[in-house]
Design a protein around this motif. Structure first.
Motif, PDB file in Angstrom:
ATOM      1  N   VAL A 157       0.843  -1.194   0.000  1.00 16.75           N
ATOM      2  CA  VAL A 157       0.000   0.000   0.000  1.00 16.75           C
ATOM      3  C   VAL A 157       0.876   1.241   0.000  1.00 16.75           C
ATOM      4  O   VAL A 157       0.688   2.174  -0.796  1.00 16.75           O
ATOM      5  CB  VAL A 157      -0.925   0.003   1.235  1.00 16.75           C
ATOM      6  CG1 VAL A 157      -1.755   1.262   1.248  1.00 16.75           C
ATOM      7  CG2 VAL A 157      -1.792  -1.223   1.248  1.00 16.75           C
ATOM      8  N   LEU A 209       2.696   1.730  -3.275  1.00 13.61           N
ATOM      9  CA  LEU A 209       1.816   2.212  -4.334  1.00 13.61           C
ATOM     10  C   LEU A 209       1.469   3.676  -4.107  1.00 13.61           C
ATOM     11  O   LEU A 209       1.444   4.479  -5.042  1.00 13.61           O
ATOM     12  CB  LEU A 209       0.552   1.362  -4.365  1.00 13.61           C
ATOM     13  CG  LEU A 209       0.103   1.008  -5.756  1.00 13.61           C
ATOM     14  CD1 LEU A 209       1.166   0.192  -6.444  1.00 13.61           C
ATOM     15  CD2 LEU A 209      -1.197   0.261  -5.715  1.00 13.61           C
ATOM     16  N   LEU A 210       1.223   3.999  -2.849  1.00 15.68           N
ATOM     17  CA  LEU A 210       0.891   5.392  -2.528  1.00 15.68           C
ATOM     18  C   LEU A 210       2.039   6.304  -2.940  1.00 15.68           C
ATOM     19  O   LEU A 210       1.842   7.342  -3.587  1.00 15.68           O
ATOM     20  CB  LEU A 210       0.615   5.515  -1.030  1.00 15.68           C
ATOM     21  CG  LEU A 210       0.216   6.896  -0.559  1.00 15.68           C
ATOM     22  CD1 LEU A 210      -1.138   7.252  -1.129  1.00 15.68           C
ATOM     23  CD2 LEU A 210       0.168   6.956   0.958  1.00 15.68           C
ATOM     24  N   TYR A 248       2.298   6.489  -6.795  1.00 21.98           N
ATOM     25  CA  TYR A 248       1.230   7.307  -7.363  1.00 21.98           C
ATOM     26  C   TYR A 248       1.481   8.784  -7.074  1.00 21.98           C
ATOM     27  O   TYR A 248       1.339   9.629  -7.953  1.00 21.98           O
ATOM     28  CB  TYR A 248      -0.124   6.917  -6.754  1.00 21.98           C
ATOM     29  CG  TYR A 248      -0.760   5.704  -7.348  1.00 21.98           C
ATOM     30  CD1 TYR A 248      -0.017   4.769  -8.054  1.00 21.98           C
ATOM     31  CD2 TYR A 248      -2.113   5.469  -7.203  1.00 21.98           C
ATOM     32  CE1 TYR A 248      -0.604   3.649  -8.585  1.00 21.98           C
ATOM     33  CE2 TYR A 248      -2.722   4.349  -7.731  1.00 21.98           C
ATOM     34  CZ  TYR A 248      -1.953   3.436  -8.415  1.00 21.98           C
ATOM     35  OH  TYR A 248      -2.553   2.325  -8.930  1.00 21.98           O
ATOM     36  N   LEU A 280       4.202  10.152  -9.059  1.00 26.02           N
ATOM     37  CA  LEU A 280       3.797  10.274 -10.458  1.00 26.02           C
ATOM     38  C   LEU A 280       2.879  11.465 -10.650  1.00 26.02           C
ATOM     39  O   LEU A 280       2.923  12.140 -11.687  1.00 26.02           O
ATOM     40  CB  LEU A 280       3.067   9.007 -10.900  1.00 26.02           C
ATOM     41  CG  LEU A 280       3.944   7.837 -11.283  1.00 26.02           C
ATOM     42  CD1 LEU A 280       3.109   6.634 -11.615  1.00 26.02           C
ATOM     43  CD2 LEU A 280       4.819   8.215 -12.464  1.00 26.02           C
ATOM     44  N   SER A 281       2.035  11.719  -9.671  1.00 25.25           N
ATOM     45  CA  SER A 281       1.073  12.785  -9.878  1.00 25.25           C
ATOM     46  C   SER A 281       1.653  14.149  -9.519  1.00 25.25           C
ATOM     47  O   SER A 281       1.199  15.171 -10.014  1.00 25.25           O
ATOM     48  CB  SER A 281      -0.185  12.511  -9.073  1.00 25.25           C
ATOM     49  OG  SER A 281       0.022  12.851  -7.732  1.00 25.25           O
ATOM     50  N   VAL A 333      -7.843   6.723  -5.033  1.00 22.55           N
ATOM     51  CA  VAL A 333      -7.598   5.603  -5.952  1.00 22.55           C
ATOM     52  C   VAL A 333      -6.936   4.440  -5.236  1.00 22.55           C
ATOM     53  O   VAL A 333      -7.360   3.289  -5.374  1.00 22.55           O
ATOM     54  CB  VAL A 333      -6.741   6.065  -7.147  1.00 22.55           C
ATOM     55  CG1 VAL A 333      -6.213   4.871  -7.908  1.00 22.55           C
ATOM     56  CG2 VAL A 333      -7.556   6.934  -8.063  1.00 22.55           C
ATOM     57  N   VAL A 334      -5.921   4.738  -4.418  1.00 22.52           N
ATOM     58  CA  VAL A 334      -5.244   3.641  -3.724  1.00 22.52           C
ATOM     59  C   VAL A 334      -6.219   2.953  -2.778  1.00 22.52           C
ATOM     60  O   VAL A 334      -6.278   1.720  -2.690  1.00 22.52           O
ATOM     61  CB  VAL A 334      -4.010   4.157  -2.961  1.00 22.52           C
ATOM     62  CG1 VAL A 334      -3.400   3.035  -2.146  1.00 22.52           C
ATOM     63  CG2 VAL A 334      -2.985   4.693  -3.932  1.00 22.52           C
ATOM     64  N   LEU A 368      -6.947  -4.945  -6.460  1.00 20.44           N
ATOM     65  CA  LEU A 368      -6.139  -4.814  -7.664  1.00 20.44           C
ATOM     66  C   LEU A 368      -4.724  -5.275  -7.351  1.00 20.44           C
ATOM     67  O   LEU A 368      -4.179  -4.941  -6.306  1.00 20.44           O
ATOM     68  CB  LEU A 368      -6.133  -3.349  -8.122  1.00 20.44           C
ATOM     69  CG  LEU A 368      -5.265  -3.059  -9.328  1.00 20.44           C
ATOM     70  CD1 LEU A 368      -5.781  -3.806 -10.533  1.00 20.44           C
ATOM     71  CD2 LEU A 368      -5.248  -1.579  -9.621  1.00 20.44           C
ATOM     72  N   PHE A 369      -4.169  -6.056  -8.260  1.00 15.14           N
ATOM     73  CA  PHE A 369      -2.776  -6.453  -8.096  1.00 15.14           C
ATOM     74  C   PHE A 369      -1.910  -5.203  -7.924  1.00 15.14           C
ATOM     75  O   PHE A 369      -2.122  -4.252  -8.652  1.00 15.14           O
ATOM     76  CB  PHE A 369      -2.348  -7.237  -9.335  1.00 15.14           C
ATOM     77  CG  PHE A 369      -0.931  -7.692  -9.326  1.00 15.14           C
ATOM     78  CD1 PHE A 369      -0.579  -8.881  -8.720  1.00 15.14           C
ATOM     79  CD2 PHE A 369       0.054  -6.910  -9.898  1.00 15.14           C
ATOM     80  CE1 PHE A 369       0.726  -9.291  -8.707  1.00 15.14           C
ATOM     81  CE2 PHE A 369       1.368  -7.328  -9.879  1.00 15.14           C
ATOM     82  CZ  PHE A 369       1.693  -8.517  -9.281  1.00 15.14           C
ATOM     83  N   LEU A 386      -2.626  12.003 -13.221  1.00 14.18           N
ATOM     84  CA  LEU A 386      -1.850  10.778 -13.032  1.00 14.18           C
ATOM     85  C   LEU A 386      -1.792  10.085 -14.381  1.00 14.18           C
ATOM     86  O   LEU A 386      -2.761  10.149 -15.128  1.00 14.18           O
ATOM     87  CB  LEU A 386      -2.611   9.851 -12.095  1.00 14.18           C
ATOM     88  CG  LEU A 386      -2.112   9.562 -10.698  1.00 14.18           C
ATOM     89  CD1 LEU A 386      -3.006   8.524 -10.069  1.00 14.18           C
ATOM     90  CD2 LEU A 386      -0.701   9.093 -10.684  1.00 14.18           C
ATOM     91  N   PRO A 387      -0.696   9.403 -14.691  1.00 16.69           N
ATOM     92  CA  PRO A 387      -0.759   8.550 -15.893  1.00 16.69           C
ATOM     93  C   PRO A 387      -1.584   7.315 -15.561  1.00 16.69           C
ATOM     94  O   PRO A 387      -1.112   6.189 -15.639  1.00 16.69           O
ATOM     95  CB  PRO A 387       0.700   8.206 -16.156  1.00 16.69           C
ATOM     96  CG  PRO A 387       1.377   8.383 -14.843  1.00 16.69           C
ATOM     97  CD  PRO A 387       0.600   9.379 -14.047  1.00 16.69           C
ATOM     98  N   ILE A 447      -1.075   3.063 -15.666  1.00 15.12           N
ATOM     99  CA  ILE A 447      -0.969   2.297 -14.423  1.00 15.12           C
ATOM    100  C   ILE A 447      -2.030   1.209 -14.383  1.00 15.12           C
ATOM    101  O   ILE A 447      -1.746   0.043 -14.110  1.00 15.12           O
ATOM    102  CB  ILE A 447      -1.158   3.232 -13.212  1.00 15.12           C
ATOM    103  CG1 ILE A 447       0.006   4.209 -13.121  1.00 15.12           C
ATOM    104  CG2 ILE A 447      -1.275   2.429 -11.937  1.00 15.12           C
ATOM    105  CD1 ILE A 447      -0.136   5.190 -12.002  1.00 15.12           C
ATOM    106  N   LEU A 502      -1.187  -2.708 -14.233  1.00 12.04           N
ATOM    107  CA  LEU A 502      -1.549  -3.508 -13.063  1.00 12.04           C
ATOM    108  C   LEU A 502      -2.638  -4.513 -13.411  1.00 12.04           C
ATOM    109  O   LEU A 502      -2.621  -5.652 -12.932  1.00 12.04           O
ATOM    110  CB  LEU A 502      -2.019  -2.589 -11.934  1.00 12.04           C
ATOM    111  CG  LEU A 502      -0.925  -1.702 -11.349  1.00 12.04           C
ATOM    112  CD1 LEU A 502      -1.462  -0.892 -10.187  1.00 12.04           C
ATOM    113  CD2 LEU A 502       0.248  -2.534 -10.890  1.00 12.04           C
TER     114      LEU A 502
END
Lengths: 564, 498, 116, 321
Positions: free
Chosen positions: A551, A554-555, A558, A561-562, B216-217, B225-226, B276-277, B281, B285
């Motif tokens: 988590v 990914l956070l 993301y 990236l943003s 989103v996360v 989601l993987f 965000l792209p 992503i 994923l």
């Protein structure tokens, strides 16, 4: 006229479903009645498109009748009827049900008005037919069936891929001439090719057909490959590549057929060889050649069916099928012997038998369209056919040295089925006009002109002579079926050793290729299972912390990236 | 009363739950629960009809106007998802009539049904509401109920799975809460429509991006989601079979709904793809999920776990659909959302029947099952074919659109990978078929002796299963309902939001 | 800038501490405490959002014109309840895990699952 | 204040002893409560004090009694995790850079929806506590959801732990741990009625000052729990039976819900109290009172139920041992 425009597959599917729940006489009556009713229905259906259906945003045509499809329609009805009669004695619900579904699927595919419907029946054809292989219920037949299924489904997937692309390109799904344009053309071509047993894709056929039950093989030999020929004739007429592929198909199985001991496998190879003639016919693409291909499909179903039936009868009565273990059966099975010889004569294209009528069309078309080399190959193949199917099969099964087997004629229904097929062979051979009327094109072709008859008879005569001579000198030993001698006497210019070497090289290369492929697959599987197996990295139960770690990762990803 | 349907949809199961607790006899409780679920199914059908006739419905709770009070907002998308959720819930609870007795002791059944209804109410609430904080509240209701439901599993690993899911789920929900906080700090409102109107003003601000990332996360955690899926396999594998059937067919679907709703209706496609792209992503994923999960599924000896992994793979497909960012891709996602609920519902119900008779869902239990339980096994086969994407089943329809979307977007490799993924599905479904039809049963019972594990599953389990299977086939042939609805929803969502 | 956003940064610090505990600690109860820290940090975040300088508590009183924003308070009341409800359920799970496995350390749980 | 919070949090992360960590968590709860007071969130502070410094440590301790207080020291890749967490934190700090400054009155949150709550609610709802107005009226459906969350948790705990067996009277477990503290017993005998009274006060005073159904329910529950700790669970369960609690918990939710349904039947939308009585303002008052009562009942009985369930788990595990 509503009731007469039903697509034929409905009848067969209905029958298949009913067969699963009935037994005994009602089942027999049902199974016999259905093809007849369905044939009448087809007879009364005028040409045109029926069963329009909206699916997704596409327009589907379930049932489309034109001259090409109706010929195959009749053919499949005849074949189904013969095969059903042949298998009436079988007490196996699964096998008989599957057979009905299988025949129905073949009809569905032939009358499919659009590619998507074709695809559906294409896959159903694979799914239903595999049960005929499994019906033998042995470990080996299971494995073989599995391989068969995988290849068939693969063909379906290729077809689907092609269809999707095609639908975007052509903005329609109707099944018309496709041609080798773009990726979709090749994909669909490949899909058809797999089902049609193109060289390198033919293994499923020789693998699976001999492993099926005696009756199952009869069904199998009739439908799958002929659907493919139909599809090629519709989608790829005049594609030159097909000429060469077809020519190759006529020749290469001969080497294998000659060295093969299992007589049904010999027939499977000769099936590919006959398919080759049809493919050549489609590839040449003139009215005559297409007619020839279609007509040959028609006759082939019947005489190949007859041969498979006679071998099936032998297997059924004796439990053996290897040439080296059989012999002398003519004493106890005289009727079967005669019927088998009629089939052999047909496949060898003796004048006055059905094979001659259709094969000569393809040969003539090859000459007319300037394919002399192809013509030569076809000639060679014809001789080969005569040798392995026309002589070898009846000879080793019914004559040769007496293996001491004493048995009796097969059940009446088997004999009846074979008799019908044999009668058809002879009828078509003598009155080819009956068949020619049904063909898609009107060419006014006459097979019985002097050159054809003479050339063919000469060829056959020399081949037969060679065989007889060999046998008298005891140089054609059935006990050593892997020794390949016959070609030398057919074509004296080819030294036997060369031929043998070629055969050896082909076989060896094939084997080597397969083992290395198998090794690669095994390695990949091992690799995957290391990571994905129950205790593998990806399947393990992970502690909560690592889940949360993901988590956070990914956070962070993301976010970065943003934000950047 | 018809104008109150939106709230009744949620309140019926919500209030049925405590009322259930007051009834004491477990048979009575079951009947009551079935009635409550059936009623909410009826309401959802009426709602879908109303929405398709009259357009989006809005309902102000407490009579307060939208940005001040909480608004319920039912558009075609939510009506569609609610139909799935309440339909599956009803079928599963019907099956629970007999299916539950082997898995949950009698004295705990009342509480189980209460929890089940709460979970249903929570899921419906998420879908119905137009208020983003209300989403959080109902998300927590359904999540807490889910954790409890999972923990009812007989295997002790169910407890640990529930705990893991609880931790992860709470983090996910809290992420959503944080996201909501950021959004609130940016706009001062909690109403989704109001948000959608105000977010473009602050597009490009870091706060908005951060809010989006958190949401989103958080949602991706919920929908497994993987690589955030690690909680799911155990949770599904060790929960009671019926719970698995319910959750697999609804919970993740609602999470996907939430992603779509927040992505397209609140943030809007333009904002989402610029901050965000996201498309890249999601595609990556999603595909990774499809492959990793399918490959793992191939090797799983526990069939419930196998299908749990296959669920992850199927979620991957849905995410891929969103990842294209086109109307047809979104349509594929919506179709698969609906269709996957149908097939997984049928599959897990059939598994529940197997567990009911044999007490195990291990691959060895499936040996020779084709003869012992022909109907159950046939349902599994058809469900499996649907999973693969065979024509004549719903699975084909969604795969077809997915591939179309890939081609339309010019992403050939994606289309190819989707097909390859289907082949992997063939392999794991085949393992089941092979065991069921081609291997002898592990312990052959003497002929003529009808042991308890020789019989077909009871009708209360079979009928719901086959209902789902038949719908599966019917909608695979007559696709007007699903394709029409999803097409309309997709174009509405991408056409500037509703 | 520092004093203005100081609150948020502390919130982030608390949040990450909570995370760190959840990730690193193997003890199920300790993880819950970490989770609780994480949740509380969100409460602080919301309440900070609601503060208006010079405002007073949002209870109507004569002569007061500026109040803090009541909405975040309401939201957080709900969130606190949700938090404690989650904790209660989680603790019940932990107790059951302890009874079933005899331990609440994740590594031991994993080992015991592998054994059987 | 916040610095203290941060230090406490780090200390919790650092500590190995679970008991101490729980205690620190309680302190942390208190600290955050006082922070909430300092930023004018009195209702929240009240709740956080009751929950963070009351119920949370209480439940934790009850669980610890079963589970054991010692934690093993095996850490999982702490450095990598620390790094990860720091990176994410840094990214978040970047993400908050353009947030509205703390306390600024012109930030968007204060200028949209909230304006109406502050300016109109005393007139529209007629009660001074705006938090209660929003909680129980503007966003009363959220509050229904919140009650249902508590109810769900109680159901979950019940399903997980409760076996329905009360400890048999006279058994060893009957005597609670603190039974021997005579002074405590006497003091609390006097204290418990006061606590219950205070709970009632908080319950019905919620419209005017900080407080309301939730806080009252928690306090009420605390009173009963205290009784149970001092006089044994068996006694407590005889006074307040678990079966009754289940019914009460369900009734609380039902009361809340039926207010909504009554509104609906009398022609308004769900939870539109103004339809309850001819005078909308009075109707709102009555509505709020009744739903707060529902909240109180459910929260109190749910909390007691949860505690009972934990206690009965103790009893059972001791019996097993």
């Amino acid at each position: 006229m509503m009731p007469f425009e039903l697509p034929p597959f409905l009848f067969f599917y209905l029958a298949g479903a009913l067969v699963l729940f009935t037994s005994g006489t009602p089942r027999a009556v049902l199974m016999l009645l259905i093809p007849v009713v369905s044939a009448v229905n087809l007879w009364l259906t005028p040409e045109g498109s029926y069963g329009q259906l909206a699916f997704l945003d596409l327009q589907l045509t379930l049932h489309k009748v034109d001259r090409l499809s109706i010929l195959f329609g009749y053919l499949f009805h005849i074949a189904a009827l013969i095969a059903i009669i042949y298998s009436l004695h079988v007490r196996d619900r699964m096998q008989q049900g599957a057979a009905m579904f299988y025949a129905g699927s073949a009809l569905g595919a032939v009358f499919a008005g659009d590619l998507l419907t074709l695809f559906v029946f294409w896959e159903l054809l694979a799914l239903t037919s595999v049960f005929l292989v499994w019906a033998r219920r042995s470990e080996r037949s299971y494995r073989v069936g599995m391989r068969y299924l995988i290849i068939q489904v693969l063909s379906g997937l290729l077809l689907l891929g092609g269809i999707i692309l095609y639908s975007r390109e052509a903005d329609s799904l109707s099944f018309v001439e496709i041609g080798l344009h773009g990726v979709y053309g090749w994909l669909i071509f490949l899909a058809f090719g797999i089902k049609c047993a193109f060289p390198f894709f033919h293994n499923w056929l020789t693998d699976a057909y001999p492993e099926s039950t005696p009756t199952g093989t009869v069904f199998l030999s009739a439908f799958t490959t002929k659907v493919a020929v139909y599809a090629l004739a519709r989608g790829y007429p005049g594609t030159e590549l097909l000429v060469y592929i077809g020519a190759a198909m006529t020749c290469f199985p001969i080497f294998y057929a000659v060295i093969e001991n299992d007589l049904r496998r010999v027939l499977a190879y000769s099936l590919i060889n006959q398919l080759g003639f049809m493919v050549v016919g489609v590839g040449i693409g003139t009215a005559l050649s297409i007619n020839g291909a279609v007509a040959h499909a028609f006759t082939d179903v019947i005489f190949k069916g007859l041969l498979f039936m006679s071998m099936g009868a032998v297997l059924h009565m004796t439990g053996r099928i290897n040439g080296s273990e059989l012999g002398g059966l003519y004493k106890s099975m005289p009727k079967t012997t005669v019927l088998c010889i009629i089939g052999a004569a047909s496949i060898s294209a003796f004048p006055l038998f059905s094979g001659f009528v259709s094969k000569s069309m393809v040969m003539s078309a090859a000459i007319e369209n300037d394919y002399p080399w192809i013509w030569l190959m076809l000639l060679f193949a014809s001789a080969g056919v005569f040798h392995h199917a026309g002589i070898k099969i009846p000879y080793f099964a019914f004559f040769a040295h007496d293996a001491g087997i004493r048995t009796s004629e097969p059940p009446v229904n088997m004999l009846l089925a074979m008799t019908i097929a044999a009668a058809l062979c002879v009828t078509i051979g003598i009155f080819p006009e009956v068949l020619y009327q049904l063909l898609p094109y009107d060419t006014g072709y006459n097979p019985y002109d002097a050159t054809h008859v003479l050339a063919q008879t000469q060829l056959l005569f020399f081949s037969a002579l060679a065989f007889v001579w060999l046998n008298l000198r005891h140089m054609y030993p059935p006990e050593l079926p892997s020794v390949n001698l016959d070609a030398e006497w057919c074509y004296r210019r080819l030294a036997p050793s060369v031929l043998q070497r070629i055969t050896g090289v082909v076989v060896a290369a094939n084997t080597a290729l397969r083992t290395s492929a198998a090794k690669l697959v095994a390695w990949v599987l091992a690799y995957i299972s290391r990571h994905h197996g129950p205790d593998g990295l990806l399947a393990r139960t992970w502690p909560t912390g690592s889940v949360v770690t993901w988590v956070v990762v990914l956070l962070a990803v993301y976010l970065s990236l943003s934000l950047f | 009363m018809l104008s109150h349907l939106p709230i009744l949809q949620v309140v019926v199961p919500l209030l049925a739950a405590p009322a259930c607790l007051l009834l004491d006899r477990s048979r009575l409780v079951w009947i009551f629960t079935v009635l409550a679920c059936g009623l909410s199914l009826l309401i959802s059908m009426l709602l879908l009809y109303q929405v398709s006739q009259h357009g989006t419905l809005s309902y102000d709770l407490g009579g307060w106007d939208a940005p001040w009070g909480i608004e319920y907002r039912i558009d075609l998308l939510s009506a569609y998802v609610m139909l799935v959720v309440s339909g599956i819930a009803t079928l599963v609870i019907v099956a629970a009539g007999t299916g539950l007795e082997r898995e949950i002791p009698l004295e705990k059944q009342t509480v189980f049904y209460v929890t089940y209804l709460l979970c249903l109410a929570g899921l419906l609430g998420i879908v119905a509401t137009g208020d983003i904080f209300n989403v959080f509240v109902f998300l927590e209701i359904s999540s807490l109920a889910t954790y409890a439901l999972i923990a009812y599993g007989r295997d002790r690993r169910a407890l640990w799975a529930a705990y893991q899911y609880l931790i992860v789920g709470t983090i996910g929900a809290t992420f959503i809460l944080i996201g909501i906080g950021f959004l609130y700090s940016l706009t001062g409102t909690l109403n989704m429509q109001d948000l959608a109107a105000r977010i473009p003003d602050s597009a490009g601000s870091r706060t908005a991006s951060t809010a989006f990332v958190f949401i989103v996360v958080g949602v991706c955690l919920k929908l497994a989601l993987f690589p955030l899926h690690l909680w799911l396999p155990n949770a599904y594998a060790y929960a009671p079979s019926l719970v698995t059937a319910f959750l697999a067919a609804t919970a993740t679907k609602v999470a996907v709904y939430l992603l779509i709703r927040l992505h397209f209706s609140v943030f809007g496609e333009q904002f989402a793809s610029s901050s965000l792209p996201l498309h890249g992503i999601l595609l990556t994923l999603g595909l990774a999920g499809v492959f990793v999960a399918s490959l793992v599924a191939i090797f799983q000896p526990d069939i419930k776990r196998l299908f749990a992994y296959s669920s992850i793979a199927q979620i991957g497909y849905m995410i891929i659909g969103i990842g294209f960012g086109t109307a047809i891709g979104l349509q594929a996602t919506l179709l698969h959302l609906f269709n996957h609920a149908l097939m997984k519902g049928a599959l897990f119900l059939a598994l529940a029947a197997v567990v009911y008779r044999l007490g195990s869902a291990d691959i060895s239990a499936f040996r020779g099952l084709g003869r012992r339980m022909p109907w159950t096994m046939a349902a599994i086969v058809i469900g499996g074919l649907s999973l693969i994407g065979m024509p004549l089943t719903v699975g084909f329809v969604s795969k077809w659109y997915l591939i179309l979307a890939a081609i339309e977007a010019g992403m050939w490799p994606v289309a190819l990978l989707v097909v390859t993924g289907s082949i992997l599905a063939v392999v794991y479904v085949w393992r089941l078929v092979e065991a069921a039809y081609f291997q002898p049963p592990e312990n052959e019972l003497p002929e003529g002796l009808d042991g308890p594990d020789r019989r077909e599953a009871p009708l209360t389990l079979l009928v719901p299963t086959w209902l789902l299977v038949l719908v599966n086939i019917y909608l695979g042939i007559d696709t007007r309902l699903t394709v029409g609805t999803s097409g309309a929803v997709a174009s509405a969502l991408l056409g500037g939001g509703q | 800038m520092l004093p203005e956003l100081y609150n948020y940064w502390v919130v982030i610090l608390l949040m990450m501490t909570g995370f760190y505990i959840v990730i690193v600690q193997g003890n199920l109860i300790k993880k819950l405490i970490g989770l609780n820290l994480f949740q509380t940090s969100v409460f602080i975040f919301y309440i900070s959002l609601g503060k208006v300088s010079g405002g007073s508590a949002p209870i109507f009183a004569e002569g007061v014109s500026s109040y803090s924003n009541p909405l975040p308070h309401v939201l957080i009341l709900t969130a606190i309840v949700v938090g404690i409800a989650t904790t209660a359920l989680a603790l019940a799970l932990v107790i059951r895990i302890r009874n079933a496995y005899g331990t609440v350390e994740e590594e031991e749980l994993q080992q015991r699952d592998l054994e059987c | 204040m916040l610095l203290l919070l941060a230090i406490t949090a780090l200390a919790i992360a650092w500590l190995r002893d679970l008991f101490a960590a729980v205690m620190l968590a309680g302190i942390y709860g208190l600290l955050s409560a006082s922070f909430f007071v300092s930023v004018d969130a009195v209702d929240v502070a009240f709740t956080e004090a009751a929950v963070g410094a009351g119920i949370f440590p209480l439940l934790m301790l009850a669980a610890l009694a079963l589970v054991g207080r010692n934690e093993q020291t095996a850490y999982r890749r702490p450095l990598i995790s620390l790094l990860l967490v720091s990176i994410t934190g840094a990214a978040l700090v970047l993400g908050t850079l353009d947030m509205p400054a703390f306390g600024s009155a012109d930030a968007p949150p204060h200028n949209h929806v909230a304006v109406r709550y502050i300016e109109e609610s005393p007139k529209e709802i007629g009660i001074p506590n705006m938090v209660t107005s929003v909680l129980a009226d503007y966003r009363s459906f959220d509050t229904l959801g919140e009650v249902v969350v508590v109810f769900t948790a109680a159901m979950g705990v019940l399903g997980l732990l409760f076996t329905g067996r009360a400890a048999s009277p006279g058994s060893a477990t009957e005597r609670a741990n603190m039974y021997d503290h005579r002074v405590l017993r006497v003091v609390s005998k006097m204290l418990i009625p006061l606590i219950l009274l205070f709970a009632l006060y908080v319950q019905f005073h919620g419209e005017y000052g900080p407080g309301g159904g939730f806080q009252a329910g928690v306090i009420f529950a605390a009173g009963i729990i205290l009784y149970a700790m001092l006089f044994g669970f068996g006694n407590a369960q005889r006074v307040v039976r678990p079966a009754l609690l289940q019914i009460l918990a369900a009734c609380g939710v039902l009361i809340y819900g039926s207010v909504g349904v009554v509104c609906l039947l009398s022609g308004g939308n769900f939870l539109d109290y103004s339809q309850l009585l001819p005078d909308p303002l009075v109707g709102r008052h009555v509505g709020i009172l009744v739903i707060e009562l529902g909240v109180g009942i459910t929260v109190a009985s749910a909390m007691i139920l949860i505690f009972y369930a934990f206690a009965s788990a103790t009893v059972n595990s001791e019996e097993v041992a």
